[in-house]
Write an enzyme that holds these catalytic residues in place. Structure first.
Site, mmCIF file in Angstrom:
data_model
loop_
_atom_site.group_PDB
_atom_site.id
_atom_site.type_symbol
_atom_site.label_atom_id
_atom_site.label_comp_id
_atom_site.label_asym_id
_atom_site.label_seq_id
_atom_site.Cartn_x
_atom_site.Cartn_y
_atom_site.Cartn_z
ATOM 1 N N ASP A 145 0.837 -1.198 0.000
ATOM 2 C CA ASP A 145 0.000 0.000 0.000
ATOM 3 C C ASP A 145 0.878 1.256 0.000
ATOM 4 O O ASP A 145 1.854 1.345 0.755
ATOM 5 C CB ASP A 145 -0.868 -0.024 1.267
ATOM 6 N N ASP B 68 2.704 5.193 -5.088
ATOM 7 C CA ASP B 68 1.903 6.408 -4.899
ATOM 8 C C ASP B 68 2.767 7.642 -5.109
ATOM 9 O O ASP B 68 3.451 8.101 -4.202
ATOM 10 C CB ASP B 68 1.299 6.410 -3.487
ATOM 11 N N HIS C 257 -8.371 9.279 3.977
ATOM 12 C CA HIS C 257 -7.987 8.232 4.926
ATOM 13 C C HIS C 257 -8.420 8.614 6.337
ATOM 14 O O HIS C 257 -8.479 9.794 6.665
ATOM 15 C CB HIS C 257 -6.467 8.045 4.920
ATOM 16 N N HIS D 56 -9.691 4.625 -2.079
ATOM 17 C CA HIS D 56 -9.016 4.575 -0.779
ATOM 18 C C HIS D 56 -9.926 5.216 0.270
ATOM 19 O O HIS D 56 -10.910 5.865 -0.068
ATOM 20 C CB HIS D 56 -7.687 5.335 -0.853
ATOM 21 N N VAL E 20 -9.677 -0.641 3.129
ATOM 22 C CA VAL E 20 -10.182 -0.404 4.490
ATOM 23 C C VAL E 20 -9.042 -0.687 5.471
ATOM 24 O O VAL E 20 -8.531 -1.807 5.518
ATOM 25 C CB VAL E 20 -11.385 -1.327 4.821
HETATM 26 P P1 13P Z 1 -9.016 4.029 5.789
HETATM 27 O O1 13P Z 1 -8.018 3.928 6.888
HETATM 28 O O2 13P Z 1 -9.743 5.314 5.800
HETATM 29 O O3 13P Z 1 -9.911 2.848 5.736
HETATM 30 O O4 13P Z 1 -8.189 4.038 4.424
HETATM 31 C C1 13P Z 1 -7.479 2.904 4.066
HETATM 32 C C2 13P Z 1 -6.702 3.110 2.829
HETATM 33 O O5 13P Z 1 -7.119 3.768 1.912
HETATM 34 C C3 13P Z 1 -5.414 2.429 2.763
HETATM 35 O O6 13P Z 1 -4.689 2.808 1.640
#
Ligand code: 13P
Length: 276
Positions: free
Chosen positions: A82, A104, A178, A206, A229
């Site tokens: 990620d 990213d 996020h 995201h 998530v």
């Molecule tokens: P959240 O923590 O808001 O669920 O976002 C997760 C995310 O997008 C990880 O890249």
């Protein structure tokens, strides 16, 4: 079965008009609980290792855990990086057995994002591994890093980016963030539909924690094929632990934490599949 690539599971999502969950994992118990939910629902799942988990534990153990989980799973499992921060980190993850990496570059100038994304795609595709890129930086707090400011993807940039970068999935900023939203999120669905109409690869949302079900399902209808998530998974785990802390029994605490994560993962999977 062997781990699946992101491209493989997103093809399933495209065929079934659903979104595959990308759940962040930070320990062994979280992916175990997620897999129970995914197998019960017969849904592919993306087990995501983010920068927070890498900071905390490096890449020493979690990739081995995910690989073993994937080998014994009855549903396809993707091992995904990620918010990858660099070409070098992507290469480390390719060597560690990831089947999907995100690069990213959305916080960098556009041309730099294109250049680095292309380099990651070239290396990953040579190894048969999928790549997710990002445009329109997503604000909020992710793994202790805070990003703020405008996060609506620019359609002209999407067009130019896709001409230059052959990525397998594209994360777009459409008002998502996020962490926990203050109030109801304000998602720009017209912009999402316009990205899809540009012939974009499968689109990624995201900041999936806290987005109401009707908005999630509308986004899926408009072409979102992966939803991340993280925050809600961590909260479920921690609240589960806390609920059993009085027992002073570590197994009871882990049991409660895993039940909470399993229930959350089941709810999200069903929501993303438009089952409820
Ligand atoms: P959240 O923590 O808001 O669920 O976002 C997760 C995310 O997008 C990880 O890249």
């Amino acid at each position: 079965m062997a781990l699946a690539t992101l491209r493989e599971v997103l093809e399933i999502a495209g065929r079934t008009n659903t979104a595959i969950p990308g759940f962040n994992i930070d320990n062994i118990e979280i992916p175990e609980a997620i897999m129970e939910a995914a197998e019960e629902e017969n849904c592919p799942v993306i087990l995501t290792i983010g920068q927070g988990a890498i900071h905390a534990g490096g890449l020493r153990h979690l990739p081995d855990v995910v690989r073993r989980i994937g080998e014994s799973s009855s549903v396809p499992v993707v091992m995904h990086l990620d918010h990858g921060i660099s070409y070098e980190q992507a290469v480390v993850c390719l060597r560690a057995g990831f089947t999907s990496v995100m690069y990213d570059g959305s916080h960098h100038p556009f041309e730099e994002n294109v250049r680095e994304s292309r380099a990651v795609v070239r290396a990953a595709h040579a190894a048969g591994i999928s790549v997710e890129c990002e445009l329109g930086a997503i604000s909020g707090v992710e793994d202790g890093m805070s990003h703020s400011g405008a996060n609506l993807v620019d359609l002209e940039e999407v067009k130019r980016f896709l001409e230059a970068v052959d990525c397998d999935a594209l994360a777009i900023g459409i008002g998502n963030a996020h962490g926990i939203y203050r109030g109801t999120p304000d998602l720009d669905f017209a912009r999402l539909a316009a990205c899809r109409d540009l012939g974009a690869p499968p689109l990624v949302l995201h900041g999936g924690s806290g987005i109401p079900k009707d908005m999630i399902q509308k986004a899926v209808r408009l072409g979102i094929r992966k939803i991340n998530v993280a925050t809600e998974v961590r909260l479920a785990f921690m609240e589960g632990l806390e609920s059993a802390v009085g027992t002073r029994d570590i197994y009871a605490m882990y049991g409660a934490a895993k039940s909470a994560v399993r229930a959350l993962a089941k709810e999200k999977i069903r929501m993303f599949q438009n089952k409820e």
